[in-house]
Design an enzyme around this catalytic site. Structure first.
Site: not given
Length: 492
Positions: A252-256
Site C-alpha cells: 500500500s502507498k501508506r507503507k511503500n
C-alpha cells in the site's frame, strides 16, 4: 487454440506497480505460448476515471517494456477497448440475463439495504444478501416499477452449497455460496459493474487465460456462474499472490511507494524495475537474480510461481538497479540515461524560471535547484525546529495534505493552491505558516524555490512520497493516531 491474456487497469489514479506485476506475468504467459496480450481500460467509474490517468498507465507500462497487441491506442479486431464505449453491449447482455431469469431488477433503497445488513449482523448471519432477502412485497414491487423508481440489476445466486473453482496454481478452490451476495450487474445509472463487464469483455475478446491478483478469488464464483448463465466456456483462471510490504501486509502507498511514476522519477532503470517485478514470486530455472524481459519470456513457467506473498523491498530493488547501472551502462549510456531521466530540456526548462531570479552566479544554481534532481530529502526532526507548531499538529497537517493530494483529479498549481487554502483554514493558519513545514518536507530546506511550483514540477508521486517521508521522520503515525486523524479528516 491461440492463447490470449489481458490486463484491465482502471484509470482512477497513479499507475500501480501491482498493475505492472500482473501485466508482466500475463505478457510472459502469452509470449511463451505464441499468443496475444490485450490491454483493456476498465473506466466504468465515471466519477474517478480520467484521461490523464489512462495516459499515465499506458506510458508507464510502455516505459517498462510491457507492450500489448491490442488496446485503445493500437486498436484491434475486438474493440472498442474502453468499457465506457461498450455500454450498449453490456445493456444487451444484462437484458439477456433478465429474460432468462438469471437476473432481476432490485428496487431496494440504500437505507433498506443498510437495515437488512444490520439485521443479519445482529442475527450472526452472513452479510451476503440473497434474492429472497431483497424481495419486496409484490404490491410494493409493482408500485415502484409503475412509479419509475431507480433500480439496479442483480444476478441470481444459490443460497446454499459450495462452488468449486479450478485454479491453475491452486487447484480446486471451494467457496461457500452462503458468502456470495446477489451481485449488482448494472447500476442505476445504466453503467455495468466490474463483474458483468469483465465477463462479457473477456468472452467477446476471446480471452483464454485470466491471470489476476488473489483478491479476486472471492469473486470467481460470481464470474463462473455468469459464464454458465450465458452458456460460454470459461477462461482458465490463475490467481497470483499479492505483493506485500516487508511487514507482510498488502502493498500500500501508506507503507511503500506504489506508483510506477515514483520509481521512474527517482531514477530507477525500467529494465531493473521489470526484472525485480519478475522476481516477485517467480524465479528463473538457474535462480539467477538478474535477467532480461526476453529471458523471462523464454524461460517462463507458471508452475515456478510461489504462492507465498512476495515481499516488495525498496532496498532490494535499489541494489538491483545499481547492478544494472554498473554492469550494463558504460559512460555514454549512463550519460544518456541521466539526460532521459532529468537532465533534458523539457524538465530543466520548467526549473529555470524558478532559479533565474534567485541566482547571481551559475554556481548557485545547483544548491538552489538540487531538490529537483534528488530522491527523498535528507531531513531530521531537527529540520522542523524553526516551525512554530506542536508536533501532533505538524504531523496532522502533513498527513491531511497527503490525503487531500490523493484526491485531486489534476496535478496543477491552481488545484494544489486550493487544497492548501482549504487546509490552512481548517488549521486556522496563515498560508505562510501552513507552508513552512511543507517547504521543508518537499525541498529539504526552509529556503528554496516556491514550494507550490516545486510540487507542481516534481509531480504527485514524488511530492507525496516526500510528505510521507517527513511524517516518518517526525515519528510516524500509530494505528491509534491514524484512527483519530481519519475521524478529524472526515469532518473537513
Amino acid at each position: 487454440m491461440t492463447v490470449r491474456t489481458r490486463i484491465a487497469p482502471s484509470p482512477t489514479g497513479d499507475p500501480h506497480v501491482g498493475t505492472a506485476y500482473i501485466a508482466l506475468f500475463n505478457l510472459c504467459f502469452a509470449r511463451l505460448h505464441g499468443g496475444q496480450f490485450v490491454l483493456r481500460i476498465e473506466d466504468t467509474d465515471r466519477q474517478r476515471s480520467t484521461a490523464e490517468s489512462e495516459n499515465m498507465i499506458l506510458d508507464s507500462l510502455r516505459w517498462l517494456g510491457l507492450d500489448w497487441d491490442e488496446g485503445p491506442d493500437v486498436g484491434g479486431p475486438h474493440g472498442p477497448y474502453r468499457q465506457s464505449e461498450r455500454g450498449a453491449i453490456y445493456a444487451q447482455h444484462a437484458e439477456r440475463l433478465l429474460e432468462s431469469g438469471h437476473a432481476f431488477k432490485c428496487y431496494r433503497t440504500s437505507e433498506e439495504l443498510d437495515a437488512l445488513r444490520e439485521e443479519r449482523r445482529a442475527a450472526g448471519l452472513h452479510l451476503a444478501l440473497k434474492p429472497r432477502d431483497l424481495a419486496l412485497d409484490p404490491d410494493e414491487q409493482r408500485k415502484r416499477e409503475a412509479g419509475g423508481y431507480p433500480y439496479v440489476i442483480r444476478m441470481q445466486v444459490p443460497s446454499e452449497g459450495v462452488c468449486v473453482v479450478q485454479d491453475m496454481l491452486r487447484g480446486e478452490i471451494e467457496v461457500d455460496w452462503a458468502q456470495v451476495d446477489a451481485q449488482i450487474l448494472m447500476k442505476s445509472d445504466g453503467m455495468p459493474t466490474y463483474h458483468l463487464a469483465n465477463v462479457v469483455d473477456d468472452h467477446l475478446m476471446g480471452i483464454t487465460h485470466v491471470l489476476r491478483g488473489e483478491e479476486w478469488i472471492n469473486s470467481a464464483p460470481k464470474h463462473q456462474l455468469l459464464y454458465e448463465y450465458f452458456g460460454w466456456p470459461m477462461p482458465q483462471l490463475c490467481h497470483m499472490p499479492l505483493l506485500r510490504n516487508p511487514d507482510k501486509s498488502k502493498l500500500s502507498k501508506r507503507k511503500n511507494p506504489t506508483s510506477i511514476n515514483y520509481y521512474r522519477r527517482m531514477g530507477f532503470l525500467p529494465q531493473a524495475v521489470t526484472n525485480y517485478l519478475g522476481r516477485m514470486g517467480w524465479s528463473m530455472p538457474d535462480e539467477r537474480e538478474k535477467f532480461t524481459l526476453e529471458e523471462m519470456m523464454a524461460h517462463f513457467d507458471l508452475q515456478r510461481v510461489s504462492l507465498g506473498g512476495p515481499v516488495f523491498e525498496l532496498d532490494k530493488l535499489s541494489w538491483l538497479n545499481g547492478v544494472y547501472i554498473r554492469e550494463d551502462l558504460d559512460d555514454a549510456a549512463l550519460l544518456q540515461a541521466l539526460r532521459e531521466w532529468a537532465f533534458n530540456e523539457a524538465y530543466v526548462g520548467q526549473i529555470l524560471p524558478q532559479i533565474r531570479p534567485r541566482i547571481t552566479t551559475l554556481s548557485e544554481a545547483m544548491p538552489l535547484a538540487g531538490h529537483f534532481f534528488a530522491g527523498l530529502p535528507e531531513i531530521s526532526e531537527k529540520s522542523f525546529d524553526g516551525v512554530t507548531l506542536e508536533r501532533d499538529t505538524l504531523v496532522a497537517l502533513l498527513q491531511f495534505l497527503v490525503w487531500r493530494l490523493e484526491t485531486i483529479p489534476r496535478w496543477e498549481k491552481e488545484e494544489l493552491l486550493d487544497q492548501v487554502k482549504l487546509l490552512a483554514g481548517h488549521f486556522e493558519l496563515k498560508m505562510k505558516a501552513f507552508l513552512a513545514p511543507v517547504f521543508i518536507a518537499v525541498t529539504g530546506s526552509a529556503h528554496s524555490t516556491s514550494v507550490l511550483d516545486a510540487m507542481t514540477i516534481l509531480g504527485s508521486d514524488v511530492t507525496r512520497a516526500r510528505l510521507r517521508h517527513a511524517i516518518e521522520v517526525l515519528g510516524g503515525v500509530s494505528k491509534k493516531q491514524a484512527k483519530r486523524l481519519e475521524k478529524q479528516y472526515r469532518e473537513l
